[in-house]
Design a protein around this motif. Sequence first.
Motif, short mmCIF file in Angstrom:
data_model
loop_
_atom_site.label_atom_id
_atom_site.label_comp_id
_atom_site.label_asym_id
_atom_site.label_seq_id
_atom_site.Cartn_x
_atom_site.Cartn_y
_atom_site.Cartn_z
N ARG A 270 51.45 11.91 -66.91
CA ARG A 270 50.37 12.91 -67.01
C ARG A 270 49.84 13.01 -68.44
NH1 ARG A 270 46.92 15.46 -68.36
NH2 ARG A 270 46.32 17.62 -67.88
N ARG B 10 49.45 24.42 -73.68
CA ARG B 10 48.04 24.22 -74.07
C ARG B 10 47.70 24.83 -75.42
NH1 ARG B 10 48.40 27.26 -69.53
NH2 ARG B 10 47.88 29.44 -69.78
N CYS C 244 44.03 21.04 -67.81
CA CYS C 244 44.95 21.51 -68.87
C CYS C 244 45.03 23.04 -68.90
CB CYS C 244 44.50 21.02 -70.24
SG CYS C 244 44.73 19.25 -70.46
#
Length: 373
Positions: free
Chosen positions: A26, A336, A329
């Motif tokens: 990812r 984040r 995100c």
Amino acid sequence: VSLSSSALLPAPAVIIRTSDRALFKRCRRKWHFGSALQRNRTISQPPSYFWFGTVGHFALEDYHGYNKYGHPVEAAKGALKAMKVASKKNNYELPDDYQEQFELLCGVLEHYLTWNAGRELYKTYWYNKQPQLEVKARIPIPIKPAILQLAGYSKAYYEVTFDRIVESLDDGELWVQDYKFFKQFNTEHLDYDSQASSYTWGASCLYPKPIAGFMYLQFRKVVPELPERTSKGQITTNMQVLAGRTTHSLYREAVIDMYGDVSLAPPQYKRVLGELAILEHEDGDAFIKRTKTTRTPEQIANEGQKILMELPDMLSPRLALYPNPTKDCHWECEFRDICQMVERNEDWEFELEQQTIDRSEENLSWRKFVDPR
Ligand code: SF4
């Protein structure tokens, strides 16, 4: 010349999990923050959906195994009690909405008992005199010693945690069962699901009988209710209101309550009962659903090959840790804010320490505070 103590220690083994592989593919920056192979961090207060799943797993583990509590709701209460003790002793907070989440979970578990009573097609598989529940196992991975040595490891293992291995009462087939607690059912992806493939592969390595495949047991986080009444006190017959909110048996209960017997009820209620019955089948209703996916021997072997291809990349000392920002995100990445700080050349290391804890400290083993029974 004296050897340093670290030179005397044997090289550690590297443990890979399916979640590590998913994270690695990812986003390498996210993997760097969260993987046990790297910084091993997680946010200090787990979101309540995570907490809901942890308590739910414990309740089902007890119920389908030794059943020491006699009822999954009682087991959930035992988990909550242990978590409260652990949080006090270890100075961490339960999620703000834990009471609300707990009540919802109890409703979901209550419905599961009714649901399961009519759909008991599988039983827990016992192996080596143990019920196969919350099985944590490590499978050796035959990776080249040179790759391991370069990364500072001696051996490699793939770690799996099976929620439950079930045996079909009909033909004795074994399935890897996995519990999921969602807002909505989600099964479109199962043919491509990496957890389904790797767990089918892992169970095939561990058990003496062939593994038929992977079975999702999905719980919607909704508790079925008695049907609504109209302003005139009648039971609603509006399927748009009823679908996903009630069950055939609850609707039937309401009709019997009003008319004494279904045969005495007006035809529109019998029609609705028929429509609700169509929505329910041996593998589920609108609230709990069992979905299976299978893998051929070739697919199982290919999953093993994929692990062998991915691991050298993950262990490479020269791995570039570039990020992979996407539109997801903002909702799926707990790192984040820290990622943004990296982008702005701010002191993200400090923030990583402040906002996260080491994954091994996560919840600090509340299980050891569960009352022995
Ligand atoms: S916010 Fe996106 S790019 Fe940044 S670490 Fe998380 S997943 Fe990677």
